[in-house]
Design a protein around this motif. Structure first.
Motif, PDB file in Angstrom:
ATOM      1  N   LYS A  22      20.741  12.085  36.179  1.00 22.02           N
ATOM      2  CA  LYS A  22      20.273  10.801  35.662  1.00 22.02           C
ATOM      3  C   LYS A  22      19.499  10.967  34.362  1.00 22.02           C
ATOM      4  N   ASN A  23      18.623  11.943  34.300  1.00 19.71           N
ATOM      5  CA  ASN A  23      17.851  12.164  33.079  1.00 19.71           C
ATOM      6  C   ASN A  23      18.764  12.476  31.897  1.00 19.71           C
ATOM      7  N   HIS A  24      19.769  13.284  32.143  1.00 19.59           N
ATOM      8  CA  HIS A  24      20.724  13.616  31.079  1.00 19.59           C
ATOM      9  C   HIS A  24      21.451  12.357  30.595  1.00 19.59           C
ATOM     10  N   LEU A  25      21.922  11.557  31.527  1.00 20.32           N
ATOM     11  CA  LEU A  25      22.647  10.338  31.165  1.00 20.32           C
ATOM     12  C   LEU A  25      21.750   9.333  30.451  1.00 20.32           C
ATOM     13  N   LEU A  26      20.544   9.187  30.938  1.00 22.42           N
ATOM     14  CA  LEU A  26      19.632   8.201  30.353  1.00 22.42           C
ATOM     15  C   LEU A  26      19.231   8.551  28.926  1.00 22.42           C
ATOM     16  N   GLU A  36      16.108   0.246  32.503  1.00 17.92           N
ATOM     17  CA  GLU A  36      16.010   0.059  33.953  1.00 17.92           C
ATOM     18  C   GLU A  36      17.339  -0.403  34.553  1.00 17.92           C
ATOM     19  N   TYR A  37      18.131  -1.152  33.786  1.00 20.40           N
ATOM     20  CA  TYR A  37      19.444  -1.586  34.281  1.00 20.40           C
ATOM     21  C   TYR A  37      20.405  -0.408  34.387  1.00 20.40           C
ATOM     22  N   TYR A  38      20.347   0.464  33.432  1.00 18.53           N
ATOM     23  CA  TYR A  38      21.174   1.666  33.477  1.00 18.53           C
ATOM     24  C   TYR A  38      20.761   2.553  34.641  1.00 18.53           C
ATOM     25  N   GLN A  39      19.471   2.661  34.902  1.00 20.45           N
ATOM     26  CA  GLN A  39      18.998   3.449  36.036  1.00 20.45           C
ATOM     27  C   GLN A  39      19.567   2.906  37.341  1.00 20.45           C
ATOM     28  N   GLU A  40      19.550   1.590  37.479  1.00 22.77           N
ATOM     29  CA  GLU A  40      20.101   0.964  38.679  1.00 22.77           C
ATOM     30  C   GLU A  40      21.591   1.263  38.826  1.00 22.77           C
ATOM     31  N   ILE A  41      22.313   1.180  37.723  1.00 28.14           N
ATOM     32  CA  ILE A  41      23.750   1.460  37.747  1.00 28.14           C
ATOM     33  C   ILE A  41      24.002   2.900  38.162  1.00 28.14           C
ATOM     34  N   PHE A  42      23.260   3.833  37.576  1.00 36.14           N
ATOM     35  CA  PHE A  42      23.441   5.244  37.926  1.00 36.14           C
ATOM     36  C   PHE A  42      23.070   5.500  39.383  1.00 36.14           C
ATOM     37  N   ILE A  44      23.436   3.408  41.850  1.00 33.85           N
ATOM     38  CA  ILE A  44      24.560   2.886  42.639  1.00 33.85           C
ATOM     39  C   ILE A  44      25.732   3.866  42.607  1.00 33.85           C
ATOM     40  N   ILE A  45      26.021   4.402  41.446  1.00 31.97           N
ATOM     41  CA  ILE A  45      27.123   5.362  41.310  1.00 31.97           C
ATOM     42  C   ILE A  45      26.851   6.610  42.144  1.00 31.97           C
ATOM     43  N   LEU A  46      25.639   7.124  42.060  1.00 27.80           N
ATOM     44  CA  LEU A  46      25.302   8.331  42.822  1.00 27.80           C
ATOM     45  C   LEU A  46      25.338   8.068  44.323  1.00 27.80           C
ATOM     46  N   LYS A  47      24.862   6.899  44.745  1.00 30.73           N
ATOM     47  CA  LYS A  47      24.917   6.549  46.163  1.00 30.73           C
ATOM     48  C   LYS A  47      26.366   6.452  46.640  1.00 30.73           C
ATOM     49  N   SER A  48      27.207   5.824  45.845  1.00 26.79           N
ATOM     50  CA  SER A  48      28.623   5.702  46.197  1.00 26.79           C
ATOM     51  C   SER A  48      29.283   7.078  46.272  1.00 26.79           C
ATOM     52  N   SER A  49      28.919   7.935  45.353  1.00 28.47           N
ATOM     53  CA  SER A  49      29.463   9.292  45.351  1.00 28.47           C
ATOM     54  C   SER A  49      29.073  10.037  46.627  1.00 28.47           C
ATOM     55  N   ARG A  50      27.833   9.877  47.056  1.00 31.90           N
ATOM     56  CA  ARG A  50      27.401  10.521  48.304  1.00 31.90           C
ATOM     57  C   ARG A  50      28.200   9.997  49.492  1.00 31.90           C
ATOM     58  N   GLU A  51      28.468   8.697  49.507  1.00 30.88           N
ATOM     59  CA  GLU A  51      29.251   8.112  50.606  1.00 30.88           C
ATOM     60  C   GLU A  51      30.669   8.682  50.639  1.00 30.88           C
ATOM     61  N   VAL A  52      31.284   8.802  49.483  1.00 32.79           N
ATOM     62  CA  VAL A  52      32.630   9.386  49.411  1.00 32.79           C
ATOM     63  C   VAL A  52      32.599  10.820  49.928  1.00 32.79           C
TER      64      VAL A  52
END
Length: 61
Positions: A22-26, A36-42, A44-52
């Motif tokens: 996240k720090n790298h992307l931000l 803060e919107y980008y943080q929320e998006i990242f 969500i992406i990381l959470k979805s990745s963990r679920e997969v």
């Protein structure tokens, strides 16, 4: 990435690794006013990745 983690025995969730990602992307976001919107998006992406990855581990991919 889930399959690689599975083969190497890595945990699905690595708090430090996710923070690093996240720090790298931000740092690359040109619109720092809305960071803060980008943080929320990242998040969500990381959470979805963990679920997969959990589903891969269970054999449900």
């Amino acid at each position: 990435m889930g399959l690689k983690k599975q083969k190497t025995g890595q945990e699905i969730f690595d708090k430090n690794r996710e923070k690093e990602i996240k720090n790298h992307l931000l740092k690359e976001i040109p619109d720092q006013e809305n960071i803060e919107y980008y943080q929320e998006i990242f998040d969500i992406i990381l959470k979805s990745s963990r679920e997969v990855q959990k589903n891969l581990k269970k054999g449900r991919a």
